[in-house]
Design a protein around this motif. Sequence first.
Motif, PDB file in Angstrom:
ATOM      1  N   ALA A 123      -0.809 -11.631  17.075  1.00  0.00           N
ATOM      2  CA  ALA A 123      -0.792 -12.713  16.083  1.00  0.00           C
ATOM      3  C   ALA A 123      -1.154 -12.199  14.708  1.00  0.00           C
ATOM      4  CB  ALA A 123      -1.730 -13.852  16.498  1.00  0.00           C
ATOM      5  N   GLU A 124      -0.507 -11.122  14.306  1.00  0.00           N
ATOM      6  CA  GLU A 124      -0.797 -10.549  13.002  1.00  0.00           C
ATOM      7  C   GLU A 124       0.465  -9.914  12.428  1.00  0.00           C
ATOM      8  OE1 GLU A 124      -3.816  -7.665  13.760  1.00  0.00           O
ATOM      9  OE2 GLU A 124      -2.387  -6.083  14.256  1.00  0.00           O
ATOM     10  N   THR A 125       0.464  -9.730  11.106  1.00  0.00           N
ATOM     11  CA  THR A 125       1.529  -9.049  10.379  1.00  0.00           C
ATOM     12  C   THR A 125       0.950  -7.780   9.784  1.00  0.00           C
ATOM     13  OG1 THR A 125       2.578 -11.169   9.871  1.00  0.00           O
ATOM     14  CG2 THR A 125       3.223  -9.272   8.542  1.00  0.00           C
ATOM     15  N   HIS A 126       1.558  -6.638  10.054  1.00  0.00           N
ATOM     16  CA  HIS A 126       1.001  -5.370   9.584  1.00  0.00           C
ATOM     17  C   HIS A 126       2.120  -4.417   9.189  1.00  0.00           C
ATOM     18  CE1 HIS A 126       1.825  -4.641  13.876  1.00  0.00           C
ATOM     19  NE2 HIS A 126       2.099  -3.406  13.484  1.00  0.00           N
ATOM     20  N   CYS A 127       1.731  -3.334   8.533  1.00  0.00           N
ATOM     21  CA  CYS A 127       2.665  -2.303   8.113  1.00  0.00           C
ATOM     22  C   CYS A 127       2.909  -1.343   9.272  1.00  0.00           C
ATOM     23  CB  CYS A 127       2.123  -1.552   6.893  1.00  0.00           C
ATOM     24  SG  CYS A 127       3.157  -0.159   6.377  1.00  0.00           S
ATOM     25  N   GLN A 128       4.176  -1.060   9.519  1.00  0.00           N
ATOM     26  CA  GLN A 128       4.513  -0.180  10.628  1.00  0.00           C
ATOM     27  C   GLN A 128       4.133   1.275  10.340  1.00  0.00           C
ATOM     28  OE1 GLN A 128       8.705   0.029  11.599  1.00  0.00           O
ATOM     29  NE2 GLN A 128       8.251   0.016  13.789  1.00  0.00           N
ATOM     30  N   ASP A 129       4.019   1.651   9.064  1.00  0.00           N
ATOM     31  CA  ASP A 129       3.728   3.043   8.707  1.00  0.00           C
ATOM     32  C   ASP A 129       2.235   3.328   8.590  1.00  0.00           C
ATOM     33  OD1 ASP A 129       6.443   3.436   8.687  1.00  0.00           O
ATOM     34  OD2 ASP A 129       6.640   3.102   6.527  1.00  0.00           O
ATOM     35  N   CYS A 130       1.558   2.580   7.741  1.00  0.00           N
ATOM     36  CA  CYS A 130       0.134   2.865   7.511  1.00  0.00           C
ATOM     37  C   CYS A 130      -0.789   1.995   8.350  1.00  0.00           C
ATOM     38  CB  CYS A 130      -0.212   2.701   6.031  1.00  0.00           C
ATOM     39  SG  CYS A 130      -0.119   0.994   5.422  1.00  0.00           S
ATOM     40  N   ILE A 146      -0.939 -18.726  13.756  1.00  0.00           N
ATOM     41  CA  ILE A 146      -0.735 -19.749  14.782  1.00  0.00           C
ATOM     42  C   ILE A 146       0.557 -19.461  15.534  1.00  0.00           C
ATOM     43  CG2 ILE A 146      -0.373 -22.206  15.205  1.00  0.00           C
ATOM     44  CD1 ILE A 146      -2.012 -22.778  12.720  1.00  0.00           C
ATOM     45  N   ASP A 147       0.461 -19.450  16.858  1.00  0.00           N
ATOM     46  CA  ASP A 147       1.649 -19.279  17.692  1.00  0.00           C
ATOM     47  C   ASP A 147       2.274 -20.646  17.918  1.00  0.00           C
ATOM     48  OD1 ASP A 147       3.612 -18.553  19.398  1.00  0.00           O
ATOM     49  OD2 ASP A 147       2.305 -18.001  21.070  1.00  0.00           O
ATOM     50  N   ARG A 148       3.423 -20.861  17.312  1.00  0.00           N
ATOM     51  CA  ARG A 148       4.084 -22.161  17.390  1.00  0.00           C
ATOM     52  C   ARG A 148       5.118 -22.218  18.511  1.00  0.00           C
ATOM     53  NH1 ARG A 148       2.499 -24.886  12.943  1.00  0.00           N
ATOM     54  NH2 ARG A 148       1.776 -23.661  11.175  1.00  0.00           N
ATOM     55  N   GLU A 208       0.818  -1.205   0.000  1.00  0.00           N
ATOM     56  CA  GLU A 208       0.000   0.000   0.000  1.00  0.00           C
ATOM     57  C   GLU A 208       0.857   1.263   0.000  1.00  0.00           C
ATOM     58  OE1 GLU A 208      -3.726   1.835  -0.101  1.00  0.00           O
ATOM     59  OE2 GLU A 208      -3.299  -0.308  -0.087  1.00  0.00           O
ATOM     60  N   CYS A 209       1.858   1.318   0.914  1.00  0.00           N
ATOM     61  CA  CYS A 209       2.653   2.542   1.064  1.00  0.00           C
ATOM     62  C   CYS A 209       4.153   2.296   0.993  1.00  0.00           C
ATOM     63  CB  CYS A 209       2.309   3.224   2.390  1.00  0.00           C
ATOM     64  SG  CYS A 209       2.817   2.264   3.841  1.00  0.00           S
ATOM     65  N   SER A 210       4.545   1.032   0.704  1.00  0.00           N
ATOM     66  CA  SER A 210       5.960   0.650   0.650  1.00  0.00           C
ATOM     67  C   SER A 210       6.647   0.817   1.994  1.00  0.00           C
ATOM     68  CB  SER A 210       6.707   1.474  -0.423  1.00  0.00           C
ATOM     69  OG  SER A 210       6.159   1.229  -1.698  1.00  0.00           O
ATOM     70  N   GLY A 211       5.863   0.769   3.078  1.00  0.00           N
ATOM     71  CA  GLY A 211       6.420   0.874   4.416  1.00  0.00           C
ATOM     72  C   GLY A 211       6.984  -0.455   4.904  1.00  0.00           C
ATOM     73  N   ARG A 212       7.532  -0.448   6.110  1.00  0.00           N
ATOM     74  CA  ARG A 212       8.186  -1.624   6.672  1.00  0.00           C
ATOM     75  C   ARG A 212       7.147  -2.570   7.259  1.00  0.00           C
ATOM     76  NH1 ARG A 212      10.532  -2.570  11.886  1.00  0.00           N
ATOM     77  NH2 ARG A 212      12.141  -4.189  11.812  1.00  0.00           N
ATOM     78  N   ILE A 213       7.300  -3.864   6.984  1.00  0.00           N
ATOM     79  CA  ILE A 213       6.375  -4.891   7.471  1.00  0.00           C
ATOM     80  C   ILE A 213       6.936  -5.474   8.764  1.00  0.00           C
ATOM     81  CG2 ILE A 213       5.229  -7.077   6.975  1.00  0.00           C
ATOM     82  CD1 ILE A 213       4.283  -4.758   5.271  1.00  0.00           C
ATOM     83  N   VAL A 214       6.086  -5.570   9.808  1.00  0.00           N
ATOM     84  CA  VAL A 214       6.505  -6.135  11.094  1.00  0.00           C
ATOM     85  C   VAL A 214       5.491  -7.197  11.514  1.00  0.00           C
ATOM     86  CG1 VAL A 214       7.712  -4.064  11.861  1.00  0.00           C
ATOM     87  CG2 VAL A 214       5.289  -4.336  12.390  1.00  0.00           C
ATOM     88  N   HIS A 215       5.961  -8.106  12.364  1.00  0.00           N
ATOM     89  CA  HIS A 215       5.091  -9.165  12.893  1.00  0.00           C
ATOM     90  C   HIS A 215       4.872  -8.923  14.381  1.00  0.00           C
ATOM     91  CE1 HIS A 215       3.224 -12.975  13.679  1.00  0.00           C
ATOM     92  NE2 HIS A 215       4.175 -13.298  14.545  1.00  0.00           N
ATOM     93  N   ASP A 216       3.614  -8.817  14.792  1.00  0.00           N
ATOM     94  CA  ASP A 216       3.244  -8.593  16.191  1.00  0.00           C
ATOM     95  C   ASP A 216       2.806  -9.927  16.787  1.00  0.00           C
ATOM     96  OD1 ASP A 216       2.403  -7.752  18.621  1.00  0.00           O
ATOM     97  OD2 ASP A 216       0.988  -6.249  17.911  1.00  0.00           O
TER      98      ASP A 216
END
Length: 330
Positions: free
Chosen positions: A49-56, A65-67, A37-45
Amino acid sequence: MTGSFTTPRVREEGSPEEHGETAEEEQNDLSAKTCPECSGRIVHDEAQAETHCQDCGRVLESDQIDRGPEWRAFDSREKNDKSRVGAPQTQQLHDGGLSTVIDWRDEDAYGRSLSSRQRKKMRRLRKWDERFRTKNNRERNLKQALGEINRMASALGCPDPIRETTSVLYRQALEKDMLRGRSIEGMATAALYAGSRLENAPRTLDEVTAVSRVDKIEIERTYRYLADELELEMAPTDPEAYIARFASQLECPDETERRSRELTQAAVEAGVHSGRNPVGIAASALYAAAKLTNQDVIQDDLAEIANVSKVTIRNRYTEILEAADEVSSG
């Protein structure tokens, strides 16, 4: 004749699947990706239990799944001590749940019946597995007692905390050699009665007796002996502890249950419960709350669930309402 097929995925040399990439390396690879969407940095929380963009803030993946393990470690030694595979350890099994269990069904992993030769082989394996799981008389005693506790707890609908506490109490009694001259069933039943009280989810003595293989007198005698020897600090049973179970069996709404708790608290504050059966106080408070909230609760049904007489319910019913009036006016 034409058809479609899927080309199998071939792992490339140096892929994470071949070399077993660690969680830290996966996180680094993930951070190298950018948001579409915005070419921002992707992080995993991990907490969400989700992966989202740190900027937008766009969520790319959710409900992951938490392994990881269910335990926490604060140093390397504790991590090594807790590291394990398989099911978690439990006090409800004589070996802590660390041994193998061979299923009694003569079926394979796909549910297909075994051949006669395989069935004979599995019967021999079960026999030897059963022999190796108990090495001495103490383990055989513990296995029988924990099986009896699990049977009674299932009949009473006891949750895992009560079963764990009961198992610990029986183990302590066995270590102190308290079973000399007493039956395994009697000590197991007394431990279950004590464990339910310690977990503030008590079962009445009549309920425990109904699912036990020993009589009420032996349970009472063994329970007093168990409490004295183990120095259990048993507080008087709170009548409010029975409210939720009785209300659930009668399918009472939340308003009735909440009102019955208020009436019970008022009765305890006024001293109505002193010297009286807490089960009768709870049943009467629930009956009074049903009348106040216009719920149709029959005395016969309530008396059967609580195992008290209708006379007791009627007598405590009046006393509880008077106590509630005194507390509210005071």
